[in-house]
Design a protein around this motif. Structure first.
Motif, PDB file in Angstrom:
ATOM      1  N   ALA A  21       7.047   2.966  -2.984  1.00 61.36           N
ATOM      2  CA  ALA A  21       5.774   3.681  -3.109  1.00 61.36           C
ATOM      3  C   ALA A  21       5.665   4.376  -4.462  1.00 61.36           C
ATOM      4  O   ALA A  21       4.601   4.388  -5.092  1.00 61.36           O
ATOM      5  CB  ALA A  21       5.624   4.696  -1.978  1.00 61.36           C
ATOM      6  N   TRP A  24       4.916   5.513   2.076  1.00 59.19           N
ATOM      7  CA  TRP A  24       5.529   6.836   2.216  1.00 59.19           C
ATOM      8  C   TRP A  24       5.524   7.294   3.680  1.00 59.19           C
ATOM      9  O   TRP A  24       6.441   7.999   4.127  1.00 59.19           O
ATOM     10  CB  TRP A  24       4.889   7.873   1.308  1.00 59.19           C
ATOM     11  CG  TRP A  24       3.539   8.427   1.679  1.00 59.19           C
ATOM     12  CD1 TRP A  24       2.341   8.094   1.130  1.00 59.19           C
ATOM     13  CD2 TRP A  24       3.257   9.457   2.642  1.00 59.19           C
ATOM     14  NE1 TRP A  24       1.319   8.825   1.707  1.00 59.19           N
ATOM     15  CE2 TRP A  24       1.863   9.671   2.624  1.00 59.19           C
ATOM     16  CE3 TRP A  24       4.038  10.219   3.510  1.00 59.19           C
ATOM     17  CZ2 TRP A  24       1.229  10.602   3.446  1.00 59.19           C
ATOM     18  CZ3 TRP A  24       3.409  11.145   4.336  1.00 59.19           C
ATOM     19  CH2 TRP A  24       2.026  11.334   4.298  1.00 59.19           C
ATOM     20  N   LEU A  46       4.564   2.177  -7.221  1.00 59.80           N
ATOM     21  CA  LEU A  46       3.147   1.822  -7.153  1.00 59.80           C
ATOM     22  C   LEU A  46       2.242   3.003  -7.485  1.00 59.80           C
ATOM     23  O   LEU A  46       1.144   2.828  -8.001  1.00 59.80           O
ATOM     24  CB  LEU A  46       2.808   1.304  -5.752  1.00 59.80           C
ATOM     25  CG  LEU A  46       3.534   0.021  -5.321  1.00 59.80           C
ATOM     26  CD1 LEU A  46       3.357  -0.213  -3.829  1.00 59.80           C
ATOM     27  CD2 LEU A  46       3.011  -1.177  -6.113  1.00 59.80           C
ATOM     28  N   LYS A  47       2.718   4.208  -7.171  1.00 63.05           N
ATOM     29  CA  LYS A  47       1.867   5.393  -7.351  1.00 63.05           C
ATOM     30  C   LYS A  47       2.770   6.601  -7.549  1.00 63.05           C
ATOM     31  O   LYS A  47       3.455   7.025  -6.624  1.00 63.05           O
ATOM     32  CB  LYS A  47       0.979   5.581  -6.116  1.00 63.05           C
ATOM     33  CG  LYS A  47      -0.023   6.730  -6.210  1.00 63.05           C
ATOM     34  CD  LYS A  47      -0.879   6.775  -4.943  1.00 63.05           C
ATOM     35  CE  LYS A  47      -1.832   7.954  -4.943  1.00 63.05           C
ATOM     36  NZ  LYS A  47      -2.834   7.866  -6.027  1.00 63.05           N
ATOM     37  N   ASP A  48       2.768   7.162  -8.752  1.00 68.70           N
ATOM     38  CA  ASP A  48       3.680   8.271  -9.041  1.00 68.70           C
ATOM     39  C   ASP A  48       2.971   9.613  -9.124  1.00 68.70           C
ATOM     40  O   ASP A  48       3.551  10.603  -9.576  1.00 68.70           O
ATOM     41  CB  ASP A  48       4.443   8.017 -10.339  1.00 68.70           C
ATOM     42  CG  ASP A  48       3.527   7.953 -11.558  1.00 68.70           C
ATOM     43  OD1 ASP A  48       2.289   8.033 -11.391  1.00 68.70           O
ATOM     44  OD2 ASP A  48       4.046   7.811 -12.675  1.00 68.70           O
ATOM     45  N   ASP A  49       1.714   9.669  -8.671  1.00 64.89           N
ATOM     46  CA  ASP A  49       0.977  10.928  -8.731  1.00 64.89           C
ATOM     47  C   ASP A  49       0.591  11.414  -7.331  1.00 64.89           C
ATOM     48  O   ASP A  49      -0.439  12.051  -7.144  1.00 64.89           O
ATOM     49  CB  ASP A  49      -0.272  10.796  -9.606  1.00 64.89           C
ATOM     50  CG  ASP A  49      -1.236   9.731  -9.102  1.00 64.89           C
ATOM     51  OD1 ASP A  49      -0.856   8.973  -8.182  1.00 64.89           O
ATOM     52  OD2 ASP A  49      -2.368   9.655  -9.629  1.00 64.89           O
ATOM     53  N   SER A  50       1.420  11.096  -6.361  1.00 66.85           N
ATOM     54  CA  SER A  50       1.180  11.532  -4.984  1.00 66.85           C
ATOM     55  C   SER A  50       2.233  12.551  -4.580  1.00 66.85           C
ATOM     56  O   SER A  50       3.434  12.272  -4.610  1.00 66.85           O
ATOM     57  CB  SER A  50       1.219  10.340  -4.020  1.00 66.85           C
ATOM     58  OG  SER A  50       1.290  10.770  -2.675  1.00 66.85           O
ATOM     59  N   ASN A  66       0.848  -1.190   0.000  1.00 69.03           N
ATOM     60  CA  ASN A  66       0.000   0.000   0.000  1.00 69.03           C
ATOM     61  C   ASN A  66       0.887   1.245   0.000  1.00 69.03           C
ATOM     62  O   ASN A  66       1.641   1.476   0.940  1.00 69.03           O
ATOM     63  CB  ASN A  66      -0.906  -0.007   1.237  1.00 69.03           C
ATOM     64  CG  ASN A  66      -1.933   1.115   1.199  1.00 69.03           C
ATOM     65  OD1 ASN A  66      -1.575   2.279   1.081  1.00 69.03           O
ATOM     66  ND2 ASN A  66      -3.201   0.759   1.321  1.00 69.03           N
ATOM     67  N   PRO A  67       0.820   2.085  -1.053  1.00 67.36           N
ATOM     68  CA  PRO A  67       1.715   3.250  -1.130  1.00 67.36           C
ATOM     69  C   PRO A  67       1.494   4.262  -0.013  1.00 67.36           C
ATOM     70  O   PRO A  67       2.421   4.961   0.385  1.00 67.36           O
ATOM     71  CB  PRO A  67       1.402   3.853  -2.507  1.00 67.36           C
ATOM     72  CG  PRO A  67       0.056   3.323  -2.875  1.00 67.36           C
ATOM     73  CD  PRO A  67      -0.038   1.981  -2.255  1.00 67.36           C
ATOM     74  N   GLU A  68       0.244   4.350   0.507  1.00 65.89           N
ATOM     75  CA  GLU A  68      -0.027   5.278   1.595  1.00 65.89           C
ATOM     76  C   GLU A  68       0.707   4.861   2.870  1.00 65.89           C
ATOM     77  O   GLU A  68       1.102   5.704   3.684  1.00 65.89           O
ATOM     78  CB  GLU A  68      -1.530   5.359   1.857  1.00 65.89           C
ATOM     79  CG  GLU A  68      -2.319   6.009   0.734  1.00 65.89           C
ATOM     80  CD  GLU A  68      -1.881   7.447   0.485  1.00 65.89           C
ATOM     81  OE1 GLU A  68      -1.723   8.194   1.470  1.00 65.89           O
ATOM     82  OE2 GLU A  68      -1.674   7.829  -0.677  1.00 65.89           O
TER      83      GLU A  68
END
Length: 348
Positions: free
Chosen positions: A187, A154, A190-194, A149-151
């Motif tokens: 992270a 990070w 998995l998710k590059d728009d945070s 989970n990227p949340e």
């Protein structure tokens, strides 16, 4: 957006080896085996509790089923006498759904995760080493339940970075920074728009300057700016990001000629920033922040002085000196403010 305490970590980001990590205190040494031991205890306790719950639910379900069968037999007997029919299939179905203990509850799981993250965020921003250690344990527990989970990742990076600030032992600092970078790097995959992922990855990259070679420092400077720019594009109203970019521009603009030669030899062209660009970011951070930010005022003053605007620079130094509750109001910042006030006292 960020609360006052959220900005503590940003003030110590190190770029090109010249931005020192701020807020480092002599505190108890954090040991990783405590985390593993606590996680093992928690998992064992959770397994025991779940086993007990399953036994109790099975007992309740068994009693409920027996009662339902008895009631259904009575209802069928009555229905024969009255000439009506009763479909008892829905009764057992609803009872089973009521006692369903399956793990497939995405909405409830998401709600629980959000609540847990809210609590962890408060602890991460409290500044307490105990809270930071607890957060690391809790994030590890959640990582077992919500792997990848990227949340979580990070925040894990943030926890490691903030724990590193609480130590003066180089090996401990390096260990936590390395683990934080690994967490944020995963992270990002998995998710590059945070914005938060890019921001904390940049902070951790900047924080490792004391442990890498000159070539790696310069390379890290480019990585730092890339991810701060990415975070700022996603969240342009975050004052901490403007401050971070201002620090980068200021340090790059202040590079000596031989440092630029080294950068040019390694990368073909040296980093390119100016003091006015740095000032623009610091002024934007000042505009967006909702508290008296001592270090940001100090950086504005240094930009003004570097541009020859000594009177305005002294005015900003005085504003910084008047800050009593600034998040960066540590001894190092206070000392620099007072030193510059004495040096440029004639411009008051």
């Amino acid at each position: 957006m960020p609360a006052v305490n959220n900005l503590n970590a940003f003030l110590g980001a190190a770029v090109l080896g010249v931005i020192g990590a701020a807020g480092m205190f002599l505190v108890e040494q954090y040991r990783q085996n405590r985390v593993r031991h606590a996680m093992a205890q928690d998992l064992a306790r959770l397994d025991q509790e779940l086993s007990q719950v399953r036994r109790e639910l099975n007992q309740l379900l068994s009693k409920k089923t027996r009662k339902t069968k008895g009631r259904n037999s009575s209802n069928r007997a009555n229905s024969v006498a009255s000439g009506t029919t009763i479909d008892d299939s829905n009764v057992e179905s609803s009872d089973m759904e009521y006692f369903d203990v399956s793990d497939d509850e995405p909405d409830l799981g998401l709600m629980d995760l959000e609540q847990a993250l809210n609590i962890i965020d408060v602890k991460l921003d409290s500044g307490s080493l105990h809270d930071l250690q607890d957060s690391l344990i809790e994030l590890g527990d959640l990582g077992i339940e919500y792997p990848g989970n990227p949340e979580l990742l990070w925040r894990l990076g943030k926890a490691h970075q903030k724990i590193s600030e609480k130590s003066n032992v180089p090996s401990i600092i390096e260990e936590h920074i390395s683990k934080g970078i690994q967490a944020c790097s995963q992270a990002l995959k998995l998710k590059d728009d945070s914005a938060n992922i890019h921001k904390w990855y940049a902070i951790l990259i900047g924080s490792r300057s004391d442990f890498v070679s000159l070539q790696e420092k310069i390379s890290d400077g480019h990585i730092f700016k890339k991810h701060v720019d990415a975070a700022l594009a996603l969240c342009p109203t975050d004052p901490s990001l403007h401050h971070m970019l201002g620090r980068f521009d200021f340090e790059v603009a202040s590079l000596k000629w031989y440092e630029r030669k080294v950068a040019a030899a390694l990368f073909g062209e040296p980093p390119n920033s100016t003091i006015p660009e740095a000032l623009e970011h610091f002024m934007e951070a000042e505009r967006l922040s909702n508290f008296d930010w001592k270090e940001n005022k100090l950086m504005i003053a240094k930009c003004k002085i570097a541009c020859g605007d000594y009177k305005e620079g002294v005015d900003w130094l005085q504003k910084a000196s008047n800050c009593r509750e600034g998040v960066a109001a540590d001894d190092k910042v206070d000392a620099e403010v007072e030193e510059l006030l004495k040096k440029y006292n004639s411009y008051r």
